[in-house]
Structure formats: structure tokens, C-alpha cells
Design an enzyme around this catalytic site. Structure first.
Site, PDB file in Angstrom:
ATOM      1  CB  SER A 121      -0.933   0.001   1.216  1.00  0.00           C
ATOM      2  OG  SER A 121      -1.839  -1.077   1.159  1.00  0.00           O
ATOM      3  CG  HIS A 166      -2.215   3.883   3.427  1.00  0.00           C
ATOM      4  ND1 HIS A 166      -3.549   3.743   3.754  1.00  0.00           N
ATOM      5  CD2 HIS A 166      -1.748   2.619   3.240  1.00  0.00           C
ATOM      6  CE1 HIS A 166      -3.864   2.461   3.775  1.00  0.00           C
ATOM      7  NE2 HIS A 166      -2.790   1.762   3.464  1.00  0.00           N
TER       8      HIS A 166
END
Length: 299
Positions: A104, A157
């Protein structure tokens, strides 16, 4: 361990946390204390299950395919890999005890790179800049806000997003040509932004590595950082999570800590002595030990 854990434990159709740790999942104590620095790299190549892998691959195709067509696979791979490492680094600092895996951070780096492309090569988007801007804005906002729900590692993220933007500034300038097919020199603002990206990318990486190895918890310099990864709402709480499957709620029972156990075991009340449930690395390790002792007293 088994390749597929029970659905009630891992609904992503994947292995247990212990199997992922054995394969190289991120955990700050293993990186810093045990010298297993390879755990800064391996998590981006591991996934929590088949659904996790499919989601990341769809994300990669959505944001990465166009960038690769425009700039080539070498530049995109550079952004992808460095963003993945920086995402793991941020996760190790701000979310130290939670074992985590996944690409991610690397995928979010491609969102940052798309912003860098938009800014650096604005003249190529002149006729459709509003459409591109709103696509990037709402896509970024949605994905960042999505990371603020419980059990998602938004620190990875955001770290990947920031690194992707800086590294994108350093390598994603598109060439411009005149009527005679001679390459035009880069514009002044492109040169400045490229120089800034080249300078800041390694500096930020080095600073965060130093923070990981020298700082014992992030509360001393960022008390509000918890809200970047989990935003409390009427629909969920953001108790201190000391490992995947364990959650600590410090608010529902004054004077006590409610430990939510994994595997549908239920909850356990512990006295709150106000000393161990902080965000320092040592405190979180103590919290993890108490969680395991409370939920699995016979182990």
C-alpha cells in the site's frame, strides 16, 4: 504455519500473523533491537491474503499503468520501491508493534508521483487541467480518508504518498520539443522543483531512519499523529491497538482498561495504573504482553 488461517481470524484469505512475521512482516522491535533491517523491504512484497493482493494489484494498475507508459518502467519502479520502503519506515515509527505487510505504501507513492507529474508537466494538461486536478484531488482524499478507519495502517499510506511526490519531482519531467524536433530546455520552475526533489528525498529518508533508531515513541514530537491513522467517530473507536487482533479501550470503563481479545474470545477488564499504555516502544511492548496474558492466560 498454514497458508490459510481461519476466516474469523483472517478474512482476507491468508495466513496468520505469526506466519507473516516469520516471512518478514514489519515489526519495529525486530528491526531496531534484533537488527533485522531487511524488514524495511520485505513487507511490500508480502500480503495479508488473496483479497489484499488483488486490491493492491488493482490499485497498482489503476495508477501505475499510465505513469509507466509516459515515463518508463525504470522511473516508476524507482518511485514504487522507495515509496514502499519509506512507508514501512513511517509505519515502524508511528505504529511500531503492529505486524504489517502489503504494497500500500508503494501504491500510494504512485498517487504522489501523479501529483508531481501534474505540477511539473502542467503545460501538457493545460486543456484539461481541471478534470485532471479534480480526479487527483478526490482520488487522493478518498484513499487518505479510507486509511483513517481502524485496522488500516495509514502511516504507511501517507509515508508512501509523501515520498512518491518528492521522488516524482526529481525524475518525472517530460521533455518538450520545438517545431524542428530539437529538445527545449526545461523551464525554470521545473529545474527548481527537480532540484528540490533530488535534495529532499534522501534527506527525509535519512532523518526518519535516525528517528526510528534513536527515538522511543513519537508522542514527544507529535501528540496528534494518532488521528492520522484512526479518526474516532460515533461508528468506531480508536483504542490503543497493541497487536493485530487486540484492542484496548480506555474510555468505556473508568478506572479500567477493556482489552478486546481476538478469535471471538470476548473482552477482559484490567486495572488502569496509568503507566504502561503510552506510545513509547517500551510501553507498547508491555501493553502487548498484558493483552496476551489477559486473553490467553493458559498459554
Amino acid at each position: 504455519g498454514a497458508p490459510f488461517e481461519e476466516f474469523s481470524i483472517n478474512p482476507l484469505f491468508g495466513p496468520s500473523t505469526q506466519v507473516l512475521l516469520d516471512m518478514g512482516a514489519k515489526q519495529a522491535s525486530k528491526i531496531v533491537k534484533d537488527g533485522e533491517f531487511y524488514r524495511l523491504f520485505t513487507p511490500m512484497f508480502l500480503h495479508g491474503g488473496i483479497l489484499h493482493l488483488l486490491f493492491n494489484m488493482a490499485f497498482l494498475w489503476s495508477f501505475g499503468s499510465q505513469l509507466e507508459r509516459e515515463f518508463g518502467h525504470i522511473k516508476v519502479a524507482y518511485i514504487y520501491l522507495t515509496s514502499g520502503v519509506f512507508g514501512v519506515l513511517c509505519s515502524a515509527i508511528f505504529n511500531p508493534t503492529i505486524p504489517s505487510v502489503g504494497a500500500s505504501g508503494a501504491c500510494y507513492g504512485l498517487i504522489g508521483a501523479a501529483w508531481a507529474d501534474f505540477i511539473l508537466n502542467f503545460s501538457f494538461y493545460r486543456n484539461q487541467w481541471k478534470c485532471v486536478f479534480f480526479q487527483l484531488f478526490f482520488g487522493t482524499a478518498f484513499n487518505v480518508l479510507l486509511g483513517m478507519i481502524p485496522q488500516l495502517d495509514n502511516f504507511a499510506h501517507l509515508g508512501g504518498l509523501i515520498n512518491g511526490f518528492f521522488t516524482g519531482l526529481s525524475v518525472l519531467t517530460l521533455p518538450r520539443y520545438d517545431w524542428y524536433a530539437f529538445r527545449k530546455p526545461d523551464k525554470l520552475y521545473q529545474i527548481c522543483l527537480k532540484g528540490f526533489g533530488i535534495f529532499i528525498s534522501p534527506i527525509v529518508m535519512i532523518i526518519f531512519v535516525i528517528i526510528l533508531y534513536t527515538n522511543d515513541g513519537y508522542e514527544s514530537f507529535c501528540e496528534w499523529c494518532d488521528y492520522l491513522s484512526c479518526l474516532p467517530t460515533p461508528w468506531w473507536s480508536c483504542g490503543a491497538v497493541c497487536e493485530e487482533g487486540f484492542e484496548i479501550d480506555e474510555t468505556s470503563n473508568p478506572g479500567n482498561l477493556t482489552v478486546v481479545c481476538p478469535r471471538d474470545i470476548g473482552t477482559v477488564l484490567l486495572p488502569d495504573n496509568g503507566e504502561v499504555f503510552g506510545n513509547t516502544g517500551e510501553a507498547l511492548e508491555v501493553a502487548l504482553a498484558l493483552c496476551e496474558k489477559a486473553c490467553f492466560p493458559d498459554d
